[in-house]
Design a protein around this motif. Sequence first.
Motif, PDB file in Angstrom:
ATOM      1  N   PHE A 166       0.617  -0.918   0.111  1.00 57.05           N
ATOM      2  CA  PHE A 166      -0.065   0.010   0.137  1.00 57.05           C
ATOM      3  C   PHE A 166       0.770   0.648   0.144  1.00 57.05           C
ATOM      4  N   GLU A 167       0.668   2.140  -1.364  1.00 57.82           N
ATOM      5  CA  GLU A 167       1.399   3.967  -1.160  1.00 57.82           C
ATOM      6  C   GLU A 167       0.335   4.418  -1.162  1.00 57.82           C
ATOM      7  N   PRO A 168       0.254   5.356   0.366  1.00 56.36           N
ATOM      8  CA  PRO A 168      -0.533   6.777   0.511  1.00 56.36           C
ATOM      9  C   PRO A 168      -0.338   7.531   0.007  1.00 56.36           C
ATOM     10  N   ASN A 169       1.579   7.146  -0.904  1.00 59.32           N
ATOM     11  CA  ASN A 169       2.030   9.087  -1.086  1.00 59.32           C
ATOM     12  C   ASN A 169       0.616   9.150  -2.769  1.00 59.32           C
ATOM     13  N   ILE A 170       0.562  10.175  -3.065  1.00 60.29           N
ATOM     14  CA  ILE A 170      -0.426  10.201  -4.316  1.00 60.29           C
ATOM     15  C   ILE A 170       0.243  10.120  -5.301  1.00 60.29           C
ATOM     16  N   ASP A 171       1.509  10.716  -5.221  1.00 61.08           N
ATOM     17  CA  ASP A 171       2.265  11.512  -6.486  1.00 61.08           C
ATOM     18  C   ASP A 171       3.420  10.208  -6.703  1.00 61.08           C
ATOM     19  N   ILE A 172       3.507  10.158  -5.799  1.00 57.62           N
ATOM     20  CA  ILE A 172       4.551   8.079  -6.164  1.00 57.62           C
ATOM     21  C   ILE A 172       3.749   8.147  -7.114  1.00 57.62           C
ATOM     22  N   LEU A 173       2.124   7.658  -6.727  1.00 51.59           N
ATOM     23  CA  LEU A 173       1.690   6.678  -7.468  1.00 51.59           C
ATOM     24  C   LEU A 173       1.753   7.217  -8.508  1.00 51.59           C
ATOM     25  N   ILE A 174       0.317   8.658  -8.879  1.00 46.48           N
ATOM     26  CA  ILE A 174       0.226   9.438  -9.856  1.00 46.48           C
ATOM     27  C   ILE A 174       1.312   9.330 -11.174  1.00 46.48           C
ATOM     28  N   ASN A 175       2.766   9.432 -10.453  1.00 41.96           N
ATOM     29  CA  ASN A 175       3.835   9.391 -11.510  1.00 41.96           C
ATOM     30  C   ASN A 175       3.806   7.839 -12.191  1.00 41.96           C
ATOM     31  N   LYS A 176       3.132   7.052 -11.556  1.00 40.68           N
ATOM     32  CA  LYS A 176       3.860   5.470 -12.602  1.00 40.68           C
ATOM     33  C   LYS A 176       2.521   5.899 -13.108  1.00 40.68           C
ATOM     34  N   PHE A 177       1.723   6.481 -13.865  1.00 42.77           N
ATOM     35  CA  PHE A 177       1.052   6.065 -14.966  1.00 42.77           C
ATOM     36  C   PHE A 177       1.179   6.536 -15.445  1.00 42.77           C
ATOM     37  N   ASP A 178       0.682   6.309 -16.924  1.00 40.82           N
ATOM     38  CA  ASP A 178       1.338   6.717 -18.261  1.00 40.82           C
ATOM     39  C   ASP A 178      -0.555   6.506 -19.046  1.00 40.82           C
ATOM     40  N   HIS A 179      -0.364   7.220 -20.396  1.00 41.83           N
ATOM     41  CA  HIS A 179      -1.924   6.740 -21.058  1.00 41.83           C
ATOM     42  C   HIS A 179      -2.019   5.989 -20.979  1.00 41.83           C
ATOM     43  N   GLN A 180      -1.929   5.042 -21.398  1.00 36.73           N
ATOM     44  CA  GLN A 180      -1.868   3.615 -21.518  1.00 36.73           C
ATOM     45  C   GLN A 180      -2.779   2.525 -20.459  1.00 36.73           C
ATOM     46  N   LYS A 181      -1.811   2.815 -19.182  1.00 39.90           N
ATOM     47  CA  LYS A 181      -2.079   2.300 -17.554  1.00 39.90           C
ATOM     48  C   LYS A 181      -3.241   3.492 -17.208  1.00 39.90           C
ATOM     49  N   LYS A 182      -3.653   4.916 -17.100  1.00 38.94           N
ATOM     50  CA  LYS A 182      -4.203   5.532 -17.095  1.00 38.94           C
ATOM     51  C   LYS A 182      -5.785   4.848 -17.013  1.00 38.94           C
ATOM     52  N   ALA A 183      -6.241   4.330 -18.957  1.00 41.83           N
ATOM     53  CA  ALA A 183      -7.483   4.041 -19.286  1.00 41.83           C
ATOM     54  C   ALA A 183      -7.636   2.475 -18.881  1.00 41.83           C
ATOM     55  N   ALA A 184      -6.353   1.506 -18.947  1.00 42.45           N
ATOM     56  CA  ALA A 184      -6.874   0.202 -17.663  1.00 42.45           C
ATOM     57  C   ALA A 184      -7.509   0.474 -16.790  1.00 42.45           C
ATOM     58  N   PHE A 185      -6.811   1.122 -15.583  1.00 45.60           N
ATOM     59  CA  PHE A 185      -7.114   1.545 -14.047  1.00 45.60           C
ATOM     60  C   PHE A 185      -8.197   1.569 -14.843  1.00 45.60           C
ATOM     61  N   SER A 186      -9.241   2.830 -15.474  1.00 40.78           N
ATOM     62  CA  SER A 186     -10.448   3.516 -15.203  1.00 40.78           C
ATOM     63  C   SER A 186     -11.467   2.488 -16.262  1.00 40.78           C
ATOM     64  N   ILE A 187     -10.962   1.195 -16.497  1.00 41.48           N
ATOM     65  CA  ILE A 187     -12.111   0.367 -16.677  1.00 41.48           C
ATOM     66  C   ILE A 187     -12.236  -0.201 -18.362  1.00 41.48           C
ATOM     67  N   ASP A 188     -10.923   0.813 -19.021  1.00 38.27           N
ATOM     68  CA  ASP A 188     -11.339   1.829 -20.878  1.00 38.27           C
ATOM     69  C   ASP A 188     -12.212   2.769 -19.749  1.00 38.27           C
ATOM     70  N   ASN A 189     -11.210   3.504 -19.697  1.00 33.00           N
ATOM     71  CA  ASN A 189     -12.043   5.182 -19.029  1.00 33.00           C
ATOM     72  C   ASN A 189     -13.826   4.821 -19.373  1.00 33.00           C
ATOM     73  N   LYS A 190     -14.540   4.009 -18.462  1.00 31.93           N
ATOM     74  CA  LYS A 190     -15.908   4.223 -18.254  1.00 31.93           C
ATOM     75  C   LYS A 190     -16.111   4.186 -16.943  1.00 31.93           C
ATOM     76  N   MET A 191     -15.062   4.084 -15.479  1.00 30.45           N
ATOM     77  CA  MET A 191     -15.805   4.486 -14.556  1.00 30.45           C
ATOM     78  C   MET A 191     -14.247   5.623 -13.960  1.00 30.45           C
ATOM     79  N   ASN A 192     -14.752   6.772 -13.162  1.00 29.35           N
ATOM     80  CA  ASN A 192     -13.872   7.172 -13.216  1.00 29.35           C
ATOM     81  C   ASN A 192     -12.788   7.913 -11.915  1.00 29.35           C
ATOM     82  N   PHE A 193     -11.524   6.543 -11.974  1.00 30.53           N
ATOM     83  CA  PHE A 193     -11.170   5.858 -11.103  1.00 30.53           C
ATOM     84  C   PHE A 193      -9.979   6.683 -10.905  1.00 30.53           C
ATOM     85  N   TRP A 194      -9.837   7.351 -12.688  1.00 31.80           N
ATOM     86  CA  TRP A 194      -8.261   8.223 -11.893  1.00 31.80           C
ATOM     87  C   TRP A 194      -9.165   9.198 -12.000  1.00 31.80           C
ATOM     88  N   LYS A 195     -10.072  10.490 -12.196  1.00 32.80           N
ATOM     89  CA  LYS A 195     -10.647  11.268 -11.784  1.00 32.80           C
ATOM     90  C   LYS A 195     -10.304  11.269  -9.937  1.00 32.80           C
TER      91      LYS A 195
END
Length: 304
Positions: A166-195
């Motif tokens: 578990f990584e509580p630091n949001i900056d460390i987490l955000i820096n590990k995401f690229d465009h492709q990961k953001k889409a996959a993380f957000s269920i092909d941009n269907k859920m506002n997880f990245w937001k």
Amino acid sequence: MQNLAPIALFVYNRPQHTERTLKFLRQNELAIESRLFIFSDGARTAQDEDKVAEVRSIVKKIDGFKSVKVVEKTENSGLANSIIAGVTKLITEYGKVIVFEDDLVTSPHTLTYFNEALNRYRNEEKVMHIGAYMYPLKANDLPQSFFFRAATSWGWATWERAWKNFEPNIDILINKFDHQKKAAFSIDNKMNFWKQMQEFKKGKNNSWAIRWYASIFLKNGLTLNPSQSLVNNIGHDGTGVHSGINDIYNVVINPKPITEFPDIIQEDKKAYQVIKSFLANRKGNLVIRVKRFMKEKLAQYFSH
């Protein structure tokens, strides 16, 4: 089934919700053999003090478990910090934990599901989280339980080996995401997880759950979920810290025990598609959205 996981229940200022949550938790088949730890956060404002005291008087009378320990804070830590601290404390001591908040109604089989899954996958590094909630999915042909990427937070369990990621630091987490990961993380941009990640960074939410899901996702972890929910959230009545008035996520709780668990440790492709379709259409057409918006606004107006 020996060596049951301890239960962490986080409560604050909602006596009626807390009472209902405990009533259903006590009806679980394994309640009498389970240790219950209740974490009661301190009041944030003077107005909250009476309700916090009322909740504390309720939880002090609880029986029906192997043991009950109430941990009272004098200061207000907030939900996220309370959960992170409470989970870390129990996991360090017991190696695993089952987590509930004060607005969750459970099936009598929920604790059994958690403990069976905790035992079954305890050495599977890739399995990092067990969720008990599932969206109201329409598909009838999904397996009883399946692996998925996202972590639900309405009733969940994990192990020490997973929680250490578990990584509580949001900056460390955000820096590990690229465009492709953001889409996959957000269920092909269907859920506002990245937001939700961005809003946490801006201080607009204080979610531990989005950081936990991001931590799992970045480790290529998986979560186990039931295809029919074992939990319903009763907090969407405007009383919750983070929840508005909403019925999109209401579910009928599965009355049956879960007896089938996946053997292959990979995301269920069919379940993924069914969830993606639910998320894409969950808010309904424009007319339904406008009606819901008006209903929420009126409810907020009359509750002040």
